[in-house]
Design a protein around this motif. Structure first.
Motif, short mmCIF file in Angstrom:
data_model
loop_
_atom_site.label_atom_id
_atom_site.label_comp_id
_atom_site.label_asym_id
_atom_site.label_seq_id
_atom_site.Cartn_x
_atom_site.Cartn_y
_atom_site.Cartn_z
N VAL A 114 -3.88 48.93 79.00
CA VAL A 114 -3.14 49.89 78.18
C VAL A 114 -1.88 50.36 78.90
O VAL A 114 -0.79 50.44 78.30
CB VAL A 114 -4.04 51.09 77.83
CG1 VAL A 114 -3.23 52.19 77.15
CG2 VAL A 114 -5.18 50.64 76.91
N ASP A 115 -1.97 50.64 80.19
CA ASP A 115 -0.80 51.06 80.95
C ASP A 115 0.25 49.96 81.02
O ASP A 115 1.46 50.23 80.95
CB ASP A 115 -1.21 51.46 82.37
CG ASP A 115 -2.12 52.68 82.40
OD1 ASP A 115 -2.03 53.49 81.46
OD2 ASP A 115 -2.93 52.80 83.34
N ASN B 159 2.01 49.80 77.57
CA ASN B 159 2.87 50.96 77.35
C ASN B 159 4.16 50.89 78.17
O ASN B 159 5.20 51.43 77.77
CB ASN B 159 2.12 52.24 77.70
CG ASN B 159 1.14 52.64 76.61
OD1 ASN B 159 1.34 52.35 75.44
ND2 ASN B 159 0.07 53.31 77.00
N SER B 160 4.11 50.25 79.32
CA SER B 160 5.27 50.21 80.22
C SER B 160 6.16 48.99 80.03
O SER B 160 7.22 48.90 80.65
CB SER B 160 4.80 50.25 81.68
OG SER B 160 4.01 49.12 82.00
N CYS C 296 -2.47 53.65 72.93
CA CYS C 296 -1.30 52.77 72.98
C CYS C 296 -0.69 52.63 71.59
O CYS C 296 -1.22 51.90 70.74
CB CYS C 296 -1.70 51.40 73.53
SG CYS C 296 -0.30 50.31 73.83
N PRO C 297 0.43 53.30 71.32
CA PRO C 297 1.03 53.23 69.97
C PRO C 297 1.61 51.86 69.63
O PRO C 297 1.89 51.59 68.46
CB PRO C 297 2.13 54.29 70.04
CG PRO C 297 2.43 54.47 71.49
CD PRO C 297 1.14 54.22 72.21
N ARG C 298 1.78 50.98 70.63
CA ARG C 298 2.33 49.65 70.34
C ARG C 298 1.28 48.69 69.79
O ARG C 298 1.64 47.62 69.29
CB ARG C 298 2.92 49.05 71.62
CG ARG C 298 4.18 49.72 72.12
CD ARG C 298 4.70 49.03 73.35
NE ARG C 298 5.96 49.60 73.81
CZ ARG C 298 6.63 49.18 74.87
NH1 ARG C 298 6.16 48.18 75.58
NH2 ARG C 298 7.77 49.75 75.22
N GLU D 166 5.39 45.07 69.61
CA GLU D 166 4.03 45.27 69.14
C GLU D 166 3.09 44.27 69.78
O GLU D 166 3.48 43.13 70.08
CB GLU D 166 3.94 45.11 67.60
CG GLU D 166 4.55 46.21 66.79
CD GLU D 166 4.34 45.99 65.30
OE1 GLU D 166 3.70 44.98 64.93
OE2 GLU D 166 4.83 46.81 64.51
N THR E 149 -8.21 52.05 72.54
CA THR E 149 -6.93 51.39 72.80
C THR E 149 -5.89 51.78 71.77
O THR E 149 -4.73 52.07 72.10
CB THR E 149 -7.12 49.86 72.79
OG1 THR E 149 -8.05 49.50 73.81
CG2 THR E 149 -5.81 49.14 73.02
#
Length: 436
Positions: free
Chosen positions: A375-376, A379-380, A402-404, A386, A398
């Motif tokens: 997840v990190d 996000n990075s 995680c907005p993606r 997406e 998840t």
């Protein structure tokens, strides 16, 4: 005869025949993904069979089916997936045994995510073929049929002596791309193993195709050493200096100077070699390189030293660099894979594609395991718009973190496969890809 045909048409119009057949069907849910089971049951207009699944105080699994399933067509839904793939596998085996001993007519295991699928061959000596072992366990437990989604290796179907329906999520992925991703597409396979999957989608989308080739630390060292020792010296450099620069890559001349005495003792000037010959330069301690050479190289490459990092396997699971084959400049890149786990490969692929001029990157995977720091990482990532996965694995945490990450629902897809299996209908249409 005149009465029977209108009656059959009447029953079909009101879906009464399907309901009559479904009274002989039983849908049993494991603990891995109860939400997906509810969605599938809703698509089939039925409900899951009641069962009590728990653990004893010593950790053993207990399964009690509280409804009669005698002479019924039983479908057991269980993904072999994180966070406890071993527990879900044992639970599935015990459920199959319980159903067989309850006199079910047929037992079909619906496994949206087939665990241990990445261990379908021996990568090196003294390793198991775990997916073959899982197949043997399922057959020994008494399963009559397997329904799964996007096996990591199609050869796993051959590990079974019972029918295996390996459904493909490409049709759902293609529909999502057409509806929600505008632009000029290029479909990218993040490794040679996914070329067939990515190429089929690129053909359906009339899009370009590109390939990323992973290169591990071990293969990079071997290739660099083999290419560096017997190449012509550059003008202005002595044989020793030229050899050192080729062997040490981008390291500074100060580093080279500090180890000059060690290299002078270990490495001689280049000498002519017969045509077609090649020296294997081994950094792992074989007799082909001296101790002084190995000590010098380990000081210049501390990240590859056994004392600083774990041993590097002789495969591409620990990729450190990717080479792009194809054109992605100014285009919307779509990465197609079957599994995303730690997302390290996805991160490396995204960085490589953005450096090569891609406009933006979308990633699709059938099974979003999202373990460890995944997840990190997502996000990075810069450039990743997406990450789209299916709900073959529960990913509520998840999606919240995680907005993606987006999710495609495969419940109706699996429900259609279950219905066709139960009624003895052909599964061919489920394997066909949508038309352009």
């Amino acid at each position: 005869q005149h009465v029977t045909r209108p009656l059959i048409a009447y029953l079909c119009d009101f879906n009464i025949m399907d309901k009559f057949s479904q009274c002989h069907m039983a849908l049993l849910a494991g603990t891995s993904h109860p939400e997906l089971t509810e969605l599938i049951a809703s698509s089939l207009n039925t409900r899951p069979t009641k069962a009590e699944i728990s653990k004893f105080s010593n950790g053993e699994t207990s399964v009690v089916i509280t409804e009669s399933i005698r002479s019924k067509d039983v479908f057991i839904l269980q993904s072999i997936c994180p966070p406890s793939p071993n527990d879900t596998l044992i639970e599935l085996l015990i459920m199959i045994d319980a159903v067989k001993r309850a006199s079910a007519a047929r037992v079909t295991a619906v496994i949206p995510c087939f665990g241990y699928a990445r261990q379908s061959k021996k990568h090196k000596s003294r390793t198991p073929i775990s997916s073959k072992l899982v197949a043997n366990l399922l057959e020994t437990a008494g399963v009559d049929r397997i329904i799964t989604v996007d096996l990591h290796s199609s050869q796993i179907q051959g590990f079974f002596d019972v029918p295996v329906d390996n459904l493909y999520a490409e049709r759902l992925i293609t529909r999502y791309i057409r509806k929600k991703i505008p632009g000029e597409w290029v479909v990218v396979a993040p490794g040679v193993g996914g070329v067939k999957r990515a190429k089929s989608i690129s053909d359906l989308l009339d899009a370009g195709f590109a390939l990323l080739h992973k290169e591990s630390n071990y293969s990079m060292l071997k290739r660099t050493a083999n290419e560096s020792i017997y190449t012509p010296a550059k003008p202005g450099l002595s044989g020793d200096d030229s050899l050192r620069r080729r062997a040490l890559g981008s390291h500074s001349m100060e580093d080279i100077a500090s180890l000059s005495s060690s290299l002078s003792q270990a490495v001689a000037s280049p000498r002519p070699m017969p045509a077609g010959s090649r020296l294997e330069f081994d950094f792992e301690g074989s007799s082909s390189s001296s101790p002084a050479t190995r000590a010098a190289m380990q000081q210049l490459t501390p990240d590859m030293s056994p004392a600083a990092s774990p041993a590097i396997p002789h495969d591409d699971t620990h990729a450190k660099r990717m080479n792009l084959v194809g054109d992605v400049v100014g285009k919307v890149v779509i990465i197609i894979d079957d599994i995303v786990d730690t997302c390290d490969t996805l991160a490396l692929a995204t960085r490589t594609l953005m450096q090569c001029g891609a406009k933006e990157v979308y990633a699709f995977a059938s099974h979003g395991m999202m373990s460890g720091h995944a997840v990190d990482v997502v996000n990075s990532l810069v450039g990743l718009k997406e990450l789209v996965i299916t709900n073959s694995i529960p990913n509520d945490r998840t999606l919240a973190a995680c907005p993606r990450v987006r999710q495609i629902n495969i419940a109706s897809f699996l429900g259609d496969a279950i219905r066709r299996t139960h009624h003895g209908e052909s599964m061919e249409s489920l394997f066909e890809m949508p038309t352009k």
